[in-house]
Write a protein that holds these residues in place. Sequence first.
Motif, PDB file in Angstrom:
ATOM      1  N   GLU A 103       0.591  -1.411  -0.185  1.00  0.00           N
ATOM      2  CA  GLU A 103       0.119  -0.435  -0.058  1.00  0.00           C
ATOM      3  C   GLU A 103       0.761   1.339  -0.008  1.00  0.00           C
ATOM      4  N   TYR A 104       0.139   2.091  -0.865  1.00  0.00           N
ATOM      5  CA  TYR A 104       0.946   3.195  -1.235  1.00  0.00           C
ATOM      6  C   TYR A 104       0.925   4.641  -0.870  1.00  0.00           C
ATOM      7  N   ASN A 105       0.625   5.532   0.055  1.00  0.00           N
ATOM      8  CA  ASN A 105      -0.981   6.320  -0.060  1.00  0.00           C
ATOM      9  C   ASN A 105       0.292   7.829  -1.230  1.00  0.00           C
ATOM     10  N   LEU A 106      -0.370   7.761  -2.152  1.00  0.00           N
ATOM     11  CA  LEU A 106       0.367   9.723  -2.821  1.00  0.00           C
ATOM     12  C   LEU A 106       0.320  10.719  -2.258  1.00  0.00           C
ATOM     13  N   GLY A 107      -0.937  10.772  -1.074  1.00  0.00           N
ATOM     14  CA  GLY A 107      -0.834  11.934  -0.972  1.00  0.00           C
ATOM     15  C   GLY A 107      -0.263  11.734  -0.127  1.00  0.00           C
ATOM     16  N   SER A 108       0.105  12.068   0.640  1.00  0.00           N
ATOM     17  CA  SER A 108       1.134  11.930   1.924  1.00  0.00           C
ATOM     18  C   SER A 108       2.930  11.773   1.125  1.00  0.00           C
ATOM     19  N   CYS A 109       2.574  11.300   0.140  1.00  0.00           N
ATOM     20  CA  CYS A 109       4.354  10.900  -0.413  1.00  0.00           C
ATOM     21  C   CYS A 109       5.437  12.160  -0.118  1.00  0.00           C
ATOM     22  N   ILE A 110       6.265  12.281  -0.437  1.00  0.00           N
ATOM     23  CA  ILE A 110       6.772  13.081  -0.495  1.00  0.00           C
ATOM     24  C   ILE A 110       9.121  13.518  -1.076  1.00  0.00           C
ATOM     25  N   PHE A 111       8.103  12.101  -2.014  1.00  0.00           N
ATOM     26  CA  PHE A 111       9.516  12.006  -2.671  1.00  0.00           C
ATOM     27  C   PHE A 111      10.376  11.742  -2.496  1.00  0.00           C
ATOM     28  N   ARG A 137     -10.028  11.508  -1.583  1.00  0.00           N
ATOM     29  CA  ARG A 137      -8.846  11.162  -0.790  1.00  0.00           C
ATOM     30  C   ARG A 137      -8.388  10.264  -0.962  1.00  0.00           C
ATOM     31  N   SER A 138      -9.313   9.332  -1.193  1.00  0.00           N
ATOM     32  CA  SER A 138      -8.946   7.295  -0.811  1.00  0.00           C
ATOM     33  C   SER A 138      -8.728   7.596  -1.898  1.00  0.00           C
ATOM     34  N   LYS A 139      -8.861   7.901  -3.140  1.00  0.00           N
ATOM     35  CA  LYS A 139      -8.498   7.071  -4.317  1.00  0.00           C
ATOM     36  C   LYS A 139      -6.585   7.308  -4.066  1.00  0.00           C
ATOM     37  N   LEU A 140      -6.236   8.200  -3.295  1.00  0.00           N
ATOM     38  CA  LEU A 140      -4.832   8.203  -3.998  1.00  0.00           C
ATOM     39  C   LEU A 140      -4.370   6.857  -2.952  1.00  0.00           C
ATOM     40  N   ILE A 141      -4.759   6.389  -2.420  1.00  0.00           N
ATOM     41  CA  ILE A 141      -4.269   5.176  -1.341  1.00  0.00           C
ATOM     42  C   ILE A 141      -4.248   3.676  -2.574  1.00  0.00           C
ATOM     43  N   LEU A 142      -2.980   3.834  -3.359  1.00  0.00           N
ATOM     44  CA  LEU A 142      -2.547   2.636  -4.147  1.00  0.00           C
ATOM     45  C   LEU A 142      -2.221   1.650  -3.441  1.00  0.00           C
ATOM     46  N   THR A 143      -2.144   0.591  -4.612  1.00  0.00           N
ATOM     47  CA  THR A 143      -1.415  -0.698  -4.257  1.00  0.00           C
ATOM     48  C   THR A 143      -0.801  -1.443  -5.355  1.00  0.00           C
TER      49      THR A 143
END
Lengths: 156, 531, 198, 358
Positions: A103-111, A137-143
């Motif tokens: 699981e990867y949360n694109l919304g909080s990733c700081i790269f 926002r939930s669409k930003l949590i990617l698998t």
Amino acid sequence: MNNNNYFGTLFDGLRSLGTGLKTTMKEFFTKKITEQYPENRKELHISERFRGTLTMPHNEANEHQCIACGLCQNACPNGTIRVVSEMVETEDGKKKKQLVRYEYNLGSCIFCQLCTNACPHDAIAFSNEFENAVFDRSKLILTLNKPGSKVAAKKS
Amino acid sequence: MNQETLHIASAELLAKMKQLKEVEKMDYLRSLTGMDWGTPEENDTQETMRGLGVVYHLESTSTGKRICVKTSTLDREHPHLPSVCHLWKGAELPEREVYDFFGIIFTGHPDMRRLFLREDWVGFPFRKDNNPEAENPLRMTNEETIDTTYIYKEEANGTLSRTERKLFEDDEYVINIGPQHPATHGVLRFRASLVGEEINKIDVHCGYIHRGIEKMNESLTYPQTLALTDRLDYLSAMQSRHALCMCIEQAMGVEVSDRVKVIRTIMDELQRIDSHILFFACLCQDMGATTAFLYGFRDREKILDILEETCGGRLIINYNTIGGVQADLHPNFVKRVKELIPYLRKNIQEYHDIFTGNIIAQQRLKGTGVLSREDAIAFGATGGTGRASGWACDVRKRLPYAAYDRVDFKEIVYTEGDCFARYMVRLDEIEQSLRIIEQLIDNIPEGSIQEKMKPIIRLPEGSWYTAVESSRGEFGVYLESRGDKSPYRLHYRSTGLPLVAVVDSLTRGAKIADLIAIGGTLDYIVPDIDR
Amino acid sequence: MEVTKKPKIKSIPYEEFKDNETLEQLVKQLNEGGTNVVVGVLDDLIDWGRSNSLWPLTFATSCCGIEFMAVCAARYDIARFGFEITRNSPRQADVILVSGTITHKMAPVLRRLYEQMADPKYVIAVGGCAVSGGPFRKSYHVVQGVDEILPVDVYIPGCPPRPEAFLYGMMQLQRKVKVEKFFGGVNKTKKEGKEEQA
Amino acid sequence: MFDFSIVTNWIHEWLLSLMPEGWAIFVECVAVGIGIILLYALLAIILIFMERKVCAAFQCRLGPTRVGPWGTIQVICDVLKMLTKEIFTPKGVDKKLYNLAPYMILLASFLTFACLPVSKGLEVLDFNVGIFFLLAASSIGVVGILLAGWSSNNKFSIIGAMRSGAQIISYELSAGMAILTMVVLAGTMQISEMVSGQASGWLIFTGHIPALIAFVIYLIAGNAECNRGPFDLPEAESELTAGYHTEYSGMGFGFFYLAEYLNLFIVAAIAATVFLGGWMPLHIPGLDGFNTVMDYIPGFVWYFGKAFFVVFLMMWMRWSFPRLRIDQILALEWKYLVPISMVNLLLMAVIVTLGWHF
């Protein structure tokens, strides 16, 4: 104020204004530099190192490199990555960790690239994809691991 | 950067500091850091610092001598220390910051209010025994503006007494500029008392973007702390990160390769040009010359392209790492930088045509907001602002780091100290940065780009202070370690805080429009002030 | 009327947009009562006008604000969409791009700005900080995503998002505006409901 | 040159044949009013679009491109949106004045607009002190601005309004004097006569040096009067958020926005009338063939062409210079423009008396 000064300032001022006008007029006829996204979507060049989103590359056989070691999860400064794994028994009887969901949360990733630096198998990489805006926002949590994928056999 | 460290008891602090200032001519207060060294323990040696305290870094602008002073108080109920802001004006805001974070009251300080947090904040978040989240939920009530402040005094019996001071009289016409206001370059808030169009007094409110980075650092590993430096002063992302990397490398005793040093220098200078062009653009925008703003941004994009190609980011770059850099230079890098240099030189001339020479711009900038050299030093206003006032304060010259000792460049110093001088310093520095890059770009030595590091980085016990010249002044990192994998305290010397401190004295008697010019030329970045 | 309102955006086909599911769900919700044809046409006209004239409020707290300036500048030129008239007064703005970290001290101010805006008003959360707290998720003084205090319409992830991503986000908002209904005040009640939850 | 008074007279006759004179005039008034409003709206849309495209070109970018071909219907979208945007009255405002202010501004520009001689025989208002009326009517606008600033109950608004008051009233002086200079040369205050007097040569050419000086002064003062950069202090974005109209939303703001552009056009149109010969085609003495070709172009094309040319000049100025500070604005007016235009007026009087003009 003496006259010289009065007219001196006046003419200097006018000259400086003239220079400004000349500069803008020159730009008026120069070619414009605007890049027309999204019209240029097809030929848009983004440098290959640009970090748009984290991906887990899969090969043609739907296999990835992740062994679910969790190093990336530990390296992440703000808990963007969650590795869900399970213990399975391999054919030769050994217990082995296996990736269930990455699981990867694109919304909080700081790269910050700490995860890719930490990964011993180059299982994850950043891609150029930047068209990520969503309404929920939930669409930003990617698998990241694709359904049905499994870890690639070790190269020997 | 080994320097003498003095431990002074709080009772003798004032006398000793006075002596340092007046006899040893330590006129520049580089950094003021609040500390919580915890409560005394049994196995403490005499050298161990305990209690709540302050670390001062001082430097003499005449002799170049540097010293570090530490002091503390063991009282955790009502901790108080004497204020030094009558010796160094630049201590005023940092002392308020320390009060805000650690609850140390500075006796004799003219304005002992919180600096960053809301007035109704409970507790002092940076104390090691404080849990700020527990008592401070998100408050959606509008913050009340309080027009009074207190001055504390220590009585003979050791207790504190306080007297009230009014910031604004009832009959003053006070307008509120910010926090959401185009002139403040972010979310800074000024309360300005006006007489007609003239500004009588300004009270600065910070903290609208205080993100607690320093506190967060105390629970992050060293590589993780690096990620946050880019977000402090995002226009000096390279340099800030460079400073922290250098500090950690120094603490570990790691020497990076020549290649890394040169790469870091080039990147720092590219970043500086980027920042100065943005400075030009934003100043023009503030002064109403919208077209010049777009010209600035047009050229800035060229630099961002180069940075992005090598580092993978446009603004937040994440390039320096402990012991090296993230990735090797892109094959196109040298070629594109070489194309950039003549391109920029040509376009800087255009900036001069459209804005510098313009009579309106000149009349608005010349003679407004004059900062004297003495004030610049007393406030610690480094960077372009200090150099415009005649103070040669460039860290690249004072304490050369990376590859700066082997390149030839001129430190731009003006003496007028007005807005125009501050503006010209930046534009001239672009040229100097181009010169530095020109000298280095053809001789980037071969070598590794990353020293071998352990998977978990621990630093030995001790404290270090490293400084670099960021795009807008001396950016310092004060790091104290207790041998863990995360720092015990990591403090950044903000380049913007001293600049905000001078706003009040520069704008007295100026017009509202001058506030814009002064704010624009001081060139502060708010997230760097609030951290 | 059938529920097949598919907003068109020049140069990007509908299928290539992300998160069409949420949009379709929204369309379905809005059209539950059925629509009069005349009203529907009028709605389309107004939505067309609105979606092409989203004037942003100049609001920036940190890094993403600089990228927003880059979007307004010559190379990306937000003016092509007609959004270049950034208003400094919230009364005249249509969309607030929350670009940057929102701290506890800033949150009431932001909320007040939002309340000062005239309807219809939209919120875009730009960048990691505004979406979820981003780099500062562990901080004691940062709001963990602006949706805690405002009803957010579009989320643009990135730290900071590159200018094209900004434009993409703005187009997503255009799509959302295009499916809305002006008559009957459906959108408004929906929004108020959201606010109560927050 | 086609004379539109034939058409108007014909309509008048026709109406008279249908109804009594009073009614006929009433119907004409209504028709003219509607005509002006339509033209007004159309011009505003064209001007806003032009401004956006022109400023984009100065700034090396493209401007609106995505709505309609080359973005041409962009402004219509904006109008649609503003019409449907919520109008609300903030707490603590003086409601009556707050709501009145945008109309005051519109009123001023309408009144002035009516005086403009668009083409031969198409003047709505034309009487012997036309120029005088024009100057008087255009200065009503400042009342609207002051009202808006005062009633908004906002400190930024009031500062903006006060700045605007000081600025417009000052610059009225030099603008007026520049026009007076031309009145001296033309020898009449009636707009139609002024235009027809330029048949043989535009005043800016016949009046040579003093006329040129007056033209430049008028452009500067005109720019200042419509609060446009570099004189946009009353709404200086970086200082006062949006100045006097900070508190207005929806169409209230829309009126200010429209009025800004219309005032720009009016200033340009007056310049076109007084300096550039109104609807008179360009004639070069001696080149008869050229002159006849020029005559074929209808008067209103000439008129709008000239007006838009002046508008372009003013946009060029706006997008090139930084904003002045309030004391600089006043210094520029009182220390430079007023004395110069006074001397200029004198010079013109001397030239006219001695017959040194063409």
